[in-house]
Design a protein around this motif. Structure first.
Motif, short mmCIF file in Angstrom:
data_model
loop_
_atom_site.label_atom_id
_atom_site.label_comp_id
_atom_site.label_asym_id
_atom_site.label_seq_id
_atom_site.Cartn_x
_atom_site.Cartn_y
_atom_site.Cartn_z
N GLY A 159 0.82 -1.20 0.00
CA GLY A 159 0.00 0.00 0.00
C GLY A 159 0.85 1.24 0.00
N LEU A 160 0.40 2.19 0.77
CA LEU A 160 1.07 3.48 0.85
C LEU A 160 1.00 3.93 2.30
N GLU A 161 2.09 3.80 3.03
CA GLU A 161 2.10 4.20 4.43
C GLU A 161 3.53 4.47 4.86
N ARG A 162 3.68 5.04 6.04
CA ARG A 162 5.01 5.34 6.56
C ARG A 162 5.78 4.04 6.73
N CYS A 163 7.07 4.15 6.79
CA CYS A 163 7.93 2.98 6.94
C CYS A 163 8.80 3.17 8.18
N THR A 164 8.58 2.36 9.19
CA THR A 164 9.37 2.48 10.42
C THR A 164 10.77 1.91 10.21
N GLU A 165 11.65 2.21 11.16
CA GLU A 165 13.01 1.69 11.09
C GLU A 165 13.02 0.17 11.04
N ALA A 166 12.20 -0.45 11.89
CA ALA A 166 12.15 -1.92 11.94
C ALA A 166 11.62 -2.49 10.64
N ALA A 167 10.54 -1.90 10.11
CA ALA A 167 9.93 -2.43 8.88
C ALA A 167 10.87 -2.26 7.70
N ALA A 168 11.61 -1.16 7.63
CA ALA A 168 12.49 -0.89 6.49
C ALA A 168 13.57 -1.97 6.36
N GLY A 169 14.20 -2.32 7.46
CA GLY A 169 15.26 -3.33 7.41
C GLY A 169 14.73 -4.69 6.99
N ASP A 170 13.61 -5.08 7.57
CA ASP A 170 13.04 -6.39 7.23
C ASP A 170 12.59 -6.43 5.77
N LEU A 171 12.04 -5.31 5.28
CA LEU A 171 11.59 -5.26 3.89
C LEU A 171 12.77 -5.38 2.93
N LEU A 172 13.86 -4.71 3.24
CA LEU A 172 15.03 -4.77 2.35
C LEU A 172 15.59 -6.18 2.26
N LEU A 173 15.48 -6.94 3.35
CA LEU A 173 16.00 -8.31 3.34
C LEU A 173 15.13 -9.25 2.51
N SER A 174 13.95 -8.78 2.07
CA SER A 174 13.11 -9.61 1.22
C SER A 174 13.42 -9.42 -0.26
N LEU A 175 14.29 -8.47 -0.60
CA LEU A 175 14.64 -8.24 -1.99
C LEU A 175 15.52 -9.37 -2.53
N PRO A 176 15.38 -9.71 -3.80
CA PRO A 176 16.25 -10.74 -4.39
C PRO A 176 17.72 -10.37 -4.25
N GLY A 177 18.51 -11.29 -3.66
CA GLY A 177 19.94 -11.08 -3.56
C GLY A 177 20.38 -10.11 -2.51
N ALA A 178 19.46 -9.68 -1.63
CA ALA A 178 19.81 -8.63 -0.67
C ALA A 178 20.80 -9.10 0.37
N ASP A 264 25.14 -1.62 2.75
CA ASP A 264 24.90 -0.78 3.92
C ASP A 264 23.41 -0.85 4.25
N LEU A 265 23.02 -1.85 5.05
CA LEU A 265 21.60 -2.06 5.33
C LEU A 265 21.01 -0.89 6.10
N ALA A 266 21.74 -0.35 7.07
CA ALA A 266 21.23 0.78 7.85
C ALA A 266 21.02 2.01 6.97
N GLY A 267 21.97 2.27 6.09
CA GLY A 267 21.84 3.42 5.20
C GLY A 267 20.70 3.26 4.21
N ALA A 268 20.55 2.04 3.67
CA ALA A 268 19.46 1.79 2.74
C ALA A 268 18.11 1.88 3.44
N ALA A 269 18.04 1.42 4.70
CA ALA A 269 16.80 1.50 5.45
C ALA A 269 16.40 2.95 5.71
N ALA A 270 17.39 3.78 6.04
CA ALA A 270 17.11 5.20 6.24
C ALA A 270 16.63 5.85 4.95
N ALA A 271 17.23 5.49 3.83
CA ALA A 271 16.80 6.03 2.54
C ALA A 271 15.38 5.59 2.20
N LEU A 272 15.05 4.35 2.53
CA LEU A 272 13.70 3.85 2.26
C LEU A 272 12.67 4.57 3.12
#
Length: 376
Positions: A159-178, A264-272
């Motif tokens: 959908g379309l909603e805010r992305c918390t710090e916790a959600a951002a990291g977990d979401l990035l780990l679901s990407l192919p090859g992350a 850089d998972l932390a940096g990518a999460a902040a960007a997301l």
């Protein structure tokens, strides 16, 4: 001690998931709460809402002694903090060591695996995956299976909603090859077919309009570990799962990261998180979980969960799971929430509160995969 007299400690109580969980616990009749988090003032503000004498305790989830002090005396600890990939079983072990039962709104397979067979779980109950996803994402198909039988499942969620710090990291780990641990949480681009996981059966695609979504988005196949377990347990002939990202900036970022390691998972999460905030500016937030099913008689149905706040829905599921543990309806041991919650009773109770969201069922065709075979 069980029921309303139990002392429930909530870690991350003032956060996007924790605060709704606390409010829903109150609605369910649980007044003895210990609210824990990093910042005292938001905790005190949350406690003042009830007018009751709820405890507020500053807790650092990365400090063993802080966690031990928080958990001491609790009958059950609900973990609403994250990200789950970083915490894993830290809060769980502190709670169990203090003699408390445990519920985690995330955790999923890494926490279940870490706790299974651990001496601290003897005579205790620990439930993970007690949120919207994972959690309701498997509980709703189980309800469909109990009502009608279930042979095939295809899901689109996002959908379309805010992305918390916790959600951002977990979401990035679901990407192919992350990351190397992709397989712990699920398998990007995979599908369940004929009783097994088929790698690279699907591909990610941009500018695709998913069923019941209001606009095109970046559609990312990701066969979660939860869906794999569900498909195996229910002997499904087919299961596909897609994450849908609608925000233009978020889509661009995720598309650029898919297929390569995130150094850089932390940096990518902040960007997301920044991208999600910009995408949401001036727009109404929403989150959809769309389940297209075929029952064992070949009849097609579509189940649509809509909420204006997916984090609030997650908090409600976590609170309800706490309630069921304290009422003695969950056996001792280590469990995934959807495996032990009663689907009909739980869904009815959760959606009796409009804050959980709306749930609609439609007659509708399962049209097969809407996405081309192959890999990104």
């Amino acid at each position: 001690m069980t029921g309303a007299d139990a002392l429930v400690g909530v870690v991350g109580a003032s956060g996007a998931v924790g605060a709704p969980a606390v409010r829903f616990l109150r609605t369910l009749g649980h007044a003895r709460l210990r609210l824990g988090g990093r910042r005292p003032e938001p905790l005190r503000a949350l406690a003042r809402e009830s007018g009751a004498r709820e405890e507020t305790v500053r807790v650092d989830v990365h400090d063993d002694s802080s966690l031990a002090d928080f958990c001491r005396g609790c009958d059950l600890v609900l973990n609403c903090a994250g990200p789950s990939y970083a915490l894993v079983d830290r809060v769980a072990l502190a709670a169990l060591a203090a003699g408390a039962d445990y519920v985690d709104v995330t955790g999923d397979e890494p926490v279940r695996a870490a706790l299974t067979g651990h001496p601290l779980t003897q005579g205790r109950t620990a439930v993970v995956s007690a949120g919207l996803l994972p959690g309701l994402s498997a509980l709703l198909p189980r309800r469909s299976a109990a009502r009608h039988g279930l042979a095939r499942l295809r899901a689109h969620t996002g959908g379309l909603e805010r992305c918390t710090e916790a959600a951002a990291g977990d979401l990035l780990l679901s990407l192919p090859g992350a990351a190397d641990q992709d397989a712990v949480f699920g398998t990007p681009l995979a599908a369940w077919r004929g009783g097994r996981v088929v790698p690279r059966a699907l591909r990610a695609a941009d500018a695709v309009r998913a069923p019941h979504f209001p606009a095109p988005g970046f559609v990312q196949p990701f066969l979660t570990e939860e869906v794999r377990r569900l498909a195996a347990d229910l002997a499904l002939g087919e299961a596909e799962w897609f994450n849908v990202h609608l925000g233009e900036r978020s889509r661009t970022l995720l598309s650029s990261l898919a297929g390569r390691p995130v150094a850089d998972l932390a940096g990518a999460a902040a960007a997301l998180r920044r991208a999600a905030d910009l995408d949401l500016a001036g727009r109404e937030p929403f989150y959809l979980l769309v389940l297209e099913t075929v029952d064992t008689r070949g009849r097609e149905r579509t189940l649509v969960l809509r909420t204006t706040d997916g984090y609030r829905t997650t908090g409600h599921v976590g609170a309800w799971t706490v309630h069921e543990v304290l009422e003695g309806r969950i056996p001792h041991g280590v469990h995934h929430a959807a495996d032990v919650l009663d689907p009909e009773r739980s869904v009815t109770a959760l959606f009796a509160d409009p804050g959980t969201g709306t749930l609609r069922e439609y007659e509708g065709a399962f049209a097969g995969s809407a996405h081309e075979e192959g890999a990104l």
